[in-house]
Design an enzyme around this catalytic site. Structure first.
Site, short mmCIF file in Angstrom:
data_model
loop_
_atom_site.label_atom_id
_atom_site.label_comp_id
_atom_site.label_asym_id
_atom_site.label_seq_id
_atom_site.Cartn_x
_atom_site.Cartn_y
_atom_site.Cartn_z
N ASP A 1 -9.67 -14.10 36.16
CA ASP A 1 -8.46 -13.59 36.81
C ASP A 1 -7.21 -13.89 35.99
O ASP A 1 -6.09 -13.75 36.47
CB ASP A 1 -8.32 -14.17 38.23
CG ASP A 1 -8.08 -15.67 38.24
OD1 ASP A 1 -8.44 -16.34 37.26
OD2 ASP A 1 -7.55 -16.19 39.24
N GLU B 1 -3.94 -28.49 32.00
CA GLU B 1 -5.23 -29.14 32.02
C GLU B 1 -6.02 -28.69 30.80
O GLU B 1 -5.74 -27.64 30.22
CB GLU B 1 -5.99 -28.78 33.30
CG GLU B 1 -5.34 -29.32 34.56
CD GLU B 1 -6.13 -28.99 35.81
OE1 GLU B 1 -6.62 -29.92 36.47
OE2 GLU B 1 -6.25 -27.79 36.13
N ALA B 2 -7.03 -29.48 30.43
CA ALA B 2 -7.82 -29.13 29.25
C ALA B 2 -8.47 -27.77 29.39
O ALA B 2 -8.72 -27.08 28.39
CB ALA B 2 -8.88 -30.21 29.00
N ASN B 3 -8.74 -27.34 30.64
CA ASN B 3 -9.38 -26.05 30.86
C ASN B 3 -8.49 -24.86 30.57
O ASN B 3 -8.92 -23.70 30.66
CB ASN B 3 -9.93 -25.96 32.29
CG ASN B 3 -8.84 -26.05 33.35
OD1 ASN B 3 -7.67 -25.75 33.12
ND2 ASN B 3 -9.22 -26.47 34.55
N SER C 1 -11.84 -16.19 40.43
CA SER C 1 -11.48 -16.66 39.10
C SER C 1 -12.65 -16.59 38.12
O SER C 1 -13.16 -15.52 37.81
CB SER C 1 -10.91 -18.08 39.20
OG SER C 1 -10.35 -18.48 37.97
N ARG D 1 -14.35 -41.08 39.35
CA ARG D 1 -13.63 -40.57 40.52
C ARG D 1 -14.61 -39.77 41.39
O ARG D 1 -15.55 -39.15 40.86
CB ARG D 1 -12.46 -39.67 40.12
CG ARG D 1 -12.81 -38.51 39.23
CD ARG D 1 -11.62 -37.62 38.94
NE ARG D 1 -11.23 -36.83 40.09
CZ ARG D 1 -11.72 -35.62 40.37
NH1 ARG D 1 -12.64 -35.06 39.59
NH2 ARG D 1 -11.30 -34.96 41.43
N ARG E 1 -17.92 -38.59 39.51
CA ARG E 1 -17.78 -38.07 38.14
C ARG E 1 -17.37 -39.21 37.19
O ARG E 1 -16.51 -40.02 37.53
CB ARG E 1 -16.77 -36.94 38.09
CG ARG E 1 -17.14 -35.79 39.03
CD ARG E 1 -16.24 -34.58 38.85
NE ARG E 1 -16.53 -33.55 39.84
CZ ARG E 1 -17.54 -32.68 39.77
NH1 ARG E 1 -18.36 -32.73 38.72
NH2 ARG E 1 -17.74 -31.79 40.72
N SER F 1 -16.03 -36.73 43.53
CA SER F 1 -15.86 -35.28 43.57
C SER F 1 -15.14 -34.89 44.85
O SER F 1 -15.27 -35.56 45.89
CB SER F 1 -17.22 -34.59 43.49
OG SER F 1 -17.10 -33.23 43.83
#
Length: 607
Positions: A343, A441-443, A125, A568, A577, A570
């Site tokens: 990708d 997701e924000a990504n 990716s 949370r 994180r 990782s």
């Protein structure tokens, strides 16, 4: 499953002609018939014998696996691999053995699902070009079921061929997988443009062919979403010959349909689009769509003909760094820009800021989700009313990392917003619970799922609605269901849908970006001795363990206007994180820093 197998056996079992139950005492049985206990015992013995044989590896299969595995021994001294949302990823030089073994897994998965087509994609990716990876697509085109992830981990990390064969044999018995060559298995293989991809595909083919009766079909260089789409189409859409060409045909036809259904065809266009393709596979595939659509207003940059994959280009770089990718600059001010990842399964938009030192205005996955949700809600409101017996359920699925302003906007639209733990597999699974499930997701990774019931209802509405406005709204929703890739997040189909909606609305990218204003946020990570000491609940927004830390986080957060903060563990390294939001960037930074110090006090290295 066992009752179904028993039923199938009864249909072919010669004992089925015997009297199993007469309702009479033994003294009343006809001569020559057998008592129920005798028939049951013999039936169960036959069933158990066949069941055991089904999940057993014969000597020929064992020999074939052992011989193949001896050619793909794992390298010494590498770190333990773990199968996650992205499958396995590592430096390409150490992956031959892993990919070979996942080829075996994919073939077994096909056998276990009754011969369904399974996908195997070679990609890393948005990782650097020297990395590569492998992941498996299940029959619906979705990611490999989580139930099989421990098996993937165990065989990938098996130290030698004998250990590998033993693990396979145990798993085959447990899952009752027919490993006698009587059943066929099919695996579709794809790869991105990395130089290491071709040799890794060959390793996967060896793994697949080492399972007797299994065949690997190489689809060549494709985007990850294209491979997932083909798997889904072959299994669930009843298109056994589904190919990359079919993907392009369906995407272009659906896009044209949406454009043709724009109410005011005379309105002016929305201007030029420039797409950064991360020097990856998306460049050549977008070029195909451009030619099929005769799309003159799109310019493709970082196509992969020059430049290095994912190096200062691509959706991941743009979203995280919030600067222009290579090849973009002040000459692009005022132009709508988009960025795919390596990708082509992530998509973000941006505009270049005038005199901004290569800074951008980012339009991330949250904004894409909001645009899609708004359009779908508008079209549904035209098609449905209170008189309809069937009221489609719409669910918008986010993680805690979604900006709070986006959640507030979606709630104001009257949409139901549901949160899941971080990870596409959780979002996708939850979206399946709705007639229309939208997640991003924000990504920039996300998609829209439509239930079979909704699509049947919609197909009827396309032709039976009396009003043209309602008919057209139904047709638009139908076209969206065909354009969007329901198997997995897809940057190409997502790009086409964004462009169609913006043209439908007559919106510029700036107007789209004004739907809401993101709250300033900050993400940090804290190294800890043991990340497993942190246990969260409520979609990772509340800490259950260690005791006392959540109360301390809450006490800090309430001090900041519009403050929100969670921590949370990782999934891959011993860090915790920290995510914080507040009304100003200074406040968000301060809140994140304070909570990071708090995490360190509770869980950091203290000797």
């Amino acid at each position: 499953m066992r009752s179904r197998r028993a039923f199938d056996l009864i249909k072919v079992c010669p004992l089925h002609s015997a009297t199993v139950s007469t309702g009479l005492p033994d003294s009343g049985r006809k001569e020559g018939t057998q008592p129920p206990s005798a028939v049951s015992s013999r039936f169960l013995a036959i069933f158990e014998s066949r069941r055991k044989k089904k999940g057993r590896m014969n000597e020929q299969q064992r020999s074939t696996l052992l011989q193949s595995a001896s050619r793909f021994l794992p390298p010494k001294g590498i770190n333990k691999l773990s199968y996650g949302t992205a499958g396995f990823r590592a430096d390409a030089s150490v992956l031959q053995s892993t990919v070979f073994r996942i080829g075996i897994l994919a073939a077994l998965r096909s056998l276990q699902t009754g011969g369904a087509v399974i996908g195997l994609m070679i990609t890393a990716s948005h990782n650097k070009v020297s990395d590569n990876g492998v992941k498996v697509a299940d029959p619906g085109g979705e990611m490999l079921t989580q139930d099989w992830e421990p098996f993937a981990d165990s065989i990938a990390n098996a130290p030698d061929s004998e250990s590998l064969i033993q693990l396979i044999n145990e798993f085959v018995k447990k899952e009752n997988i027919p490993l006698d060559g009587a059943k066929a298995a099919t695996v579709l293989l794809g790869r991105d443009t990395r130089p290491s991809g071709e040799s890794l595909v060959e390793a996967a083919k060896h793994g697949i062919s080492s399972v007797i009766g299994a065949v690997g079909n190489d689809m060549g260089v494709v985007t990850t979403p294209q491979l997932h789409w083909m798997v889904r189409a072959k299994n669930t859409d009843m298109k056994p010959s589904a190919s990359e060409l079919d993907y392009f045909d369906q995407a272009s036809t659906s896009f044209r349909c949406l454009i043709d259904l724009i109410p005011k065809k005379s309105h002016q266009g929305i201007g030029k689009l420039i797409v950064d393709c991360a020097n990856g596979v998306g460049g050549e595939k977008l070029q195909v769509l451009k030619e099929k659509l005769n799309w003159l207003d799109v310019e493709i940059r970082n196509s992969g003909k020059e430049g290095i994959l994912n190096e200062q280009v691509g959706a991941d770089y743009v979203q995280k760094e919030k600067v222009v990718p290579q090849g973009f600059g002040p000459h692009d001010v005022g132009i709508r820009c988009a960025s795919l990842d390596g990708d082509a399964d992530r998509l973000v938009y941006f505009t270049v800021i005038s005199n901004g030192n290569n800074q951008i205005k980012l339009v991330d996955g949250d904004k894409i989700l909001s645009l899609f949700a708004l359009f779908i809600k508008d079209q549904l409101s035209i098609v449905t009313d209170d008189t309809n017996e069937y009221q489609p359920r719409v669910g918008v699925v986010q993680t805690a990392y979604a900006n709070g302003a986006s959640t507030k906007y979606l709630n104001q639209l009257g949409l139901q917003v549901i949160f899941t733990p971080t990870g596409v597999k959780y979002l996708h699974e939850k979206a399946h619970e709705y007639d229309i499930g939208i997640y991003f997701e924000a990504n920039g990774h996300g998609t829209i799922l439509f239930s079979g019931q909704f699509l049947c209802w919609l197909e009827d509405r396309k032709s039976t609605e009396k009003g043209m406005e309602k008919q057209n709204a139904a047709k638009r929703l139908w076209a969206v269901s065909k354009l969007i890739n329901q198997a997995v997040g897809d940057a190409l189909s997502g790009l086409l849908l964004v462009e169609a909606i913006l043209q439908h609305m007559g919106w510029s990218v700036d107007k789209w970006n004004e739907l809401y204003h993101d709250l300033p946020s900050r993400q940090l990570k804290v190294k800890v001795a043991d990340r497993t000491a942190v246990v969260t609940t409520n979609a990772e927004t509340i800490v259950e363990k260690p005791p006392g830390i959540q109360e301390a986080i809450t006490a800090l957060t309430v001090k900041y206007p519009q403050g929100r903060c969670f921590v949370r563990p990782s999934g891959t390294e011993d860090v915790v994180r920290v995510y914080a939001e507040a009304n100003t960037q200074e406040a968000a930074d301060e809140l994140a820093t304070c909570v990071a110090k708090l995490v360190d006090q509770f869980l950091g290295f203290h000797f």
